[in-house]
Design a protein around this motif. Structure first.
Motif, short mmCIF file in Angstrom:
data_model
loop_
_atom_site.label_atom_id
_atom_site.label_comp_id
_atom_site.label_asym_id
_atom_site.label_seq_id
_atom_site.Cartn_x
_atom_site.Cartn_y
_atom_site.Cartn_z
N UNK A 49 46.92 43.67 50.57
CA UNK A 49 47.58 44.03 52.11
C UNK A 49 47.58 45.54 51.98
N UNK A 50 47.76 46.27 51.22
CA UNK A 50 47.83 47.74 51.32
C UNK A 50 46.31 48.29 51.70
N UNK A 51 45.42 47.36 50.94
CA UNK A 51 43.71 47.81 51.48
C UNK A 51 43.75 47.46 52.89
N UNK A 52 44.08 46.41 53.09
CA UNK A 52 43.62 45.83 54.55
C UNK A 52 44.65 46.78 55.67
N UNK A 101 38.44 44.83 47.09
CA UNK A 101 37.22 45.17 47.46
C UNK A 101 36.62 44.48 48.60
N UNK A 102 37.14 43.18 48.72
CA UNK A 102 36.84 42.32 49.73
C UNK A 102 37.45 42.90 51.04
N UNK A 103 38.52 43.65 51.13
CA UNK A 103 39.33 44.15 52.08
C UNK A 103 38.78 45.68 52.56
N UNK A 358 54.86 52.85 51.60
CA UNK A 358 53.75 51.80 51.46
C UNK A 358 54.70 50.40 51.11
N UNK A 359 55.36 50.54 50.22
CA UNK A 359 56.19 49.29 49.78
C UNK A 359 56.87 48.69 50.92
N UNK A 360 57.11 49.56 51.79
CA UNK A 360 58.08 49.12 52.91
C UNK A 360 57.03 48.66 53.78
N UNK A 361 55.89 49.13 54.13
CA UNK A 361 55.01 48.70 55.27
C UNK A 361 53.56 48.95 54.73
N UNK A 362 53.07 47.67 54.61
CA UNK A 362 51.61 47.66 54.00
C UNK A 362 50.67 48.32 54.88
N UNK A 363 51.04 48.38 56.41
CA UNK A 363 49.96 48.79 57.20
C UNK A 363 50.51 50.43 57.54
N UNK A 364 51.26 51.00 56.63
CA UNK A 364 51.65 52.19 56.86
C UNK A 364 50.70 53.40 57.22
N UNK A 385 57.73 41.15 46.66
CA UNK A 385 56.27 41.60 46.73
C UNK A 385 55.87 40.96 48.24
N UNK A 386 55.51 41.80 48.93
CA UNK A 386 55.14 41.29 50.62
C UNK A 386 54.07 42.31 50.98
#
Length: 386
Positions: A49-52, A101-103, A358-364, A385-386
């Motif tokens: 999710x962080x890579x995305x 890697x896929x992301x 980044x823990x708080x918001x994967x799309x930060x 984990x989210x």
């Protein structure tokens, strides 16, 4: 913030054979969600999710190296810490790597040996002794967030590490670096900070050895340098090596490895020469000068004196550092990012490591780049984990 304000953070950077699309790095943060040391599908999804979300590089939580005393209870209630050995764990990490890697992302593991912080009788191999350079956990009565009961259980001196034990640990770092290479990680990060094993070789309060592994600052850096050198031999020339160091220790928040730039050069010089590419100077808040007479922070000084790349960390995206007051912190907003960009645009550091935001918001990362309001911090998200 507008997109133009932060655009310099989105200039690509190559570190040896690693091509990064931007300068935002997910900082290593203990998550404690890997039963029996094996990261599962939930951990793989967490990193993906962080890579995305656009993060240029992910550094995993601390991962126990292939040594029986690497992990245990460090007074923090940790019981599901991941490791980087054994077929199940390596298969789990391959799922993590493949997902990132896929992301379109890049990911490196932070190799970790708890050293003196491991409580004897705990961890996957409870019967093995905890390793201490000179048998010293650290000085008593210093500023720490560790529980008094834990400190009382570990404070008594033990025997010092033997030459063969030192070499075994160096070899274990090399073994785990090989495992990381084989499962497809993009580089290696070494945890040399916060009072764990490597750091206790660097710190004069815990390294009182009179042999080749102790002495002045440069001599105390020998163990760290040999760890890095062993990793470099295993991974070759293409994979970058990151090295985290800190002045402060969990045993003593006010500890210092160096009081002047020259002393810091004595500490970091041998480690840089051994093959480090990026220094990660861990501080509680990035926007603080490290030494009198200069605005440079700790990472900025590492860059200046070694000529290596540097990565800033400490409260980026929040209004305070982890140990400065309450550990949650609110969203840092424009002021925090403006302070960060002022230092980045002066060339003080090359990468910025974002932790709790980044823990708080994967799309930060994406929100930052496109000028969206950064979300308020929710401490409850640290527990899942989210």
């Amino acid at each position: 913030m507008t997109r133009t304000d932060v655009e310099p953070l989105f200039v690509p950077l190559s570190v040896r054979g690693l091509a990064l699309p931007n300068r935002i790095v997910m900082a290593p943060m203990t998550r404690n969600f890997s039963p029996r040391g094996v990261p599962g599908d939930d951990v793989a999804a967490y990193y993906r999710r962080r890579a995305e979300g656009g993060c240029g590089l992910l550094i995993t939580e601390g991962v126990g190296i292939d040594h029986p005393a690497a992990l245990g209870d460090a007074g923090l209630g940790e019981s599901h810490l991941p490791h980087l050995f054994g077929a199940d764990a390596l298969a789990g990490w391959k799922r993590v790597v493949d997902g990132v890697h896929a992301a379109g992302g890049k990911v490196i593991p932070q190799l970790w040996h708890q050293g003196v912080m491991r409580e004897p009788g705990t961890g996957p191999f409870p019967d093995v002794p905890t390793l201490r350079p000179s048998g010293l956990w650290g000085p008593a009565g210093r500023t720490t967030s560790l529980g008094a009961d834990y400190v009382e259980r570990v404070i008594a001196p033990t025997r010092a590490m033997t030459e063969s034990e030192i070499q075994d640990v160096i070899d274990a770092y090399a073994h785990s670096a090989r495992h990381a290479r084989d499962v497809g990680f993009d580089g290696i990060a070494v945890h040399g900070a916060h009072g764990y094993l490597i750091d206790t070789f660097l710190w004069d309060e815990t390294n009182r050895r009179v042999d080749a592994w102790g002495g002045d600052r440069r001599a105390r850096s020998r163990f760290a340098a040999e760890v890095v050198r062993s990793i470099r031999r295993e991974v070759g020339d293409a994979m970058p090596i990151f090295f985290r160091f800190s002045q402060w220790k969990q045993q003593d928040f006010k500890a210092r490895l160096a009081n002047t730039p020259q002393e810091l050069e004595d500490v970091l010089g041998p480690i840089a020469d051994a093959g480090v590419d990026v220094f990660d100077g861990s501080v509680r808040y990035f926007d603080r000068a490290e030494f009198d007479g200069s605005p440079l922070n700790l990472s900025g000084w590492a860059r200046k004196i070694t000529g290596k790349l540097a990565m800033a960390i400490g409260g980026i995206g929040l209004d305070r550092g982890f140990y400065d007051s309450r550990r949650d912190g609110r969203a840092g907003g424009a002021d925090n990012i403006e302070l960060l960009m002022a230092r980045f645009n002066r060339g003080e550091f090359d990468l910025v490591a974002v932790g709790r935001a980044l823990l708080n918001e994967p799309a930060w990362t994406r929100l930052l780049r496109h000028g969206h309001e950064l979300p308020a911090f929710d401490e409850a998200k640290l527990q899942v984990l989210h």
